[in-house]
Design an enzyme around this catalytic site. Structure first.
Site, short mmCIF file in Angstrom:
data_model
loop_
_atom_site.label_atom_id
_atom_site.label_comp_id
_atom_site.label_asym_id
_atom_site.label_seq_id
_atom_site.Cartn_x
_atom_site.Cartn_y
_atom_site.Cartn_z
N CYS A 251 0.81 -1.22 0.00
CA CYS A 251 0.00 0.00 0.00
C CYS A 251 0.84 1.27 0.00
O CYS A 251 0.61 2.18 -0.78
CB CYS A 251 -0.97 -0.01 1.18
SG CYS A 251 -0.21 0.03 2.81
N HIS A 311 -2.36 1.13 6.75
CA HIS A 311 -2.77 1.16 5.34
C HIS A 311 -2.86 2.61 4.87
O HIS A 311 -3.10 3.52 5.67
CB HIS A 311 -4.12 0.46 5.17
CG HIS A 311 -4.50 0.23 3.74
ND1 HIS A 311 -3.83 -0.63 2.91
CD2 HIS A 311 -5.50 0.77 2.98
CE1 HIS A 311 -4.39 -0.63 1.72
NE2 HIS A 311 -5.40 0.22 1.73
N HIS A 323 -6.14 2.47 -4.05
CA HIS A 323 -5.17 1.92 -3.11
C HIS A 323 -4.77 0.51 -3.53
O HIS A 323 -5.41 -0.11 -4.39
CB HIS A 323 -5.75 1.92 -1.68
CG HIS A 323 -6.98 1.08 -1.51
ND1 HIS A 323 -7.24 0.35 -0.38
CD2 HIS A 323 -8.07 0.85 -2.31
CE1 HIS A 323 -8.40 -0.27 -0.48
NE2 HIS A 323 -8.92 0.02 -1.65
#
Length: 373
Positions: A251, A311, A323
């Site tokens: 991420c 994240h 993402h």
């Protein structure tokens, strides 16, 4: 000994609180009335502080703390990544956890060598071990020559270099977007650059798939439109823990790579990126977001636990964000949309703006980074 350990821990918390970006491994040992301090660090001031404070406990101190880079590198304290994507691991060994990656042509700092592995530091200050086949160790002046020379950057998601100025010739290696190679200024061709790898290998790269590095850097315009345009070229690229290339991304590797391709060097991990840029909002507050903002997810602080950022994604607009989660994809914060993710909605902690913090608040241009220029 408890006091010694506590003092060392206190110094570490001051000078090297994040082991991802600094080295500080120092241990005390008593032999008779002699206090022996062993270990290593790349921070001279940290070592000096430890020695100074230890005088409170002993008048007989033996200093065995090594300052990195190691002396046995013989001055070869720089390296240039020599493969399209170098895997950088937490310990020496291909079976060890991969923490990050570095791209071909990137200059890294070299701290020491052990059993065919180099301990290096990337331009975002991340530290880890890389196979010595993936990096060409050099003296600092050779690294400066690489930076000062004419370079090209590969601009296609994935491709190859060739042994001749002919795409049907033998491949020399694969290439990914962001790779950097040195070019032969005397070679003239409308279709190919003649290039050199850090280890001296000769190859040819299609001009239609690359660009002169200085020209590319000067052409970067990190704005909302370009950030989103870049982010979307990675749609569908699978998740890879530690990945920062078009072969696979995690991420924060995704956000880092998107911004890098727009001329900006971000910190490596989401838990580091969250401390940079301009504060926008806590929790879900869509009205305050702008395209290009970074959305950070995780676990909020509680009475018994610290906040954990796990994240990160890039805000697109209209409640949507892009993402890397299994693959690069787009989800929504709007619960009426098909791509709504309740998990991400419930764990959104904070939003930060990068585009208003260029050259400040922990956000650096490629041209400001000494490992590129």
């Amino acid at each position: 000994m408890t006091q010694h350990l506590a003092t060392i821990s206190e110094v570490k918390s001051i000078y090297a609180p994040d082991k991802r970006v600094n080295i500080f491994n120092i241990e005390p040992l008593m032999e008779g009335d002699t206090l022996i301090l062993r270990g290593e660090t790349n921070i001279l001031k940290a070592k000096e502080e430890v020695l100074l404070r230890m005088k409170d406990y002993s008048n007989n101190i033996k200093d065995e703390i090594k300052i990195l880079p190691a002396e046995d590198l013989n001055g070869m304290t720089k390296g240039i990544i020599n493969v399209s994507v170098a895997n950088i691991r937490s310990k020496e060994g291909h079976s060890e956890e991969m923490g990050t990656q570095s791209l071909l042509g990137t200059i890294v700092n070299v701290f020491k060598k052990n059993r065919g592995w180099f301990l290096i530091q990337t331009p975002d200050n991340y530290i880890g071990w890389v196979d010595d086949e993936a990096v060409e160790s050099v003296l600092p002046d050779k690294a400066d020559e690489w930076k000062a020379g004419r370079r090209i950057i590969y601009t296609k998601i994935y491709g190859f270099s060739f042994s001749e100025a002919n795409e049907n010739s033998q491949t020399v290696s694969d290439l990914v977007i962001g790779n950097i190679l040195k070019t032969d200024e005397s070679y003239v061709s409308n279709d190919f650059y003649k290039v050199f790898y850090p280890d001296g290998r000769l190859a040819f790269v299609k001009k239609s798939e690359s660009m002169e590095f200085d020209e590319w850097v000067d052409s970067r315009e990190p704005n909302q439109e370009n950030i989103l345009k870049t982010a979307k070229i990675f749609m569908g690229i699978p998740y890879l823990w530690g990945g920062t290339s078009s072969k696979g991304l995690d991420c924060s590797g995704f956000t880092k790579t998107v911004y890098y391709l727009n001329g900006i060097v971000l910190q490596r991990d989401a838990s580091q990126q969250v401390h940079t840029g301009e504060f926008v909002a806590e929790g879900v507050d869509i009205e305050k977001y702008q395209p290009g903002d970074l959305l950070f997810f995780g676990t909020k602080a509680s009475e018994n636990n610290k906040e954990r950022i796990t994240h990160v994604g890039i805000y697109i607009g209209n409640g949507e964000y892009i993402h890397e989660a299994g693959r690069v994809k787009i989800n929504s914060l709007d619960n009426t949309k098909e791509n709504f993710s309740k998990h991400r909605y419930d764990t959104l902690i904070r939003t930060k703006r990068i585009l208003t913090s260029i050259s400040k608040n922990g956000i650096e241009k490629i041209k400001e980074n000494k490992q590129y220029y």
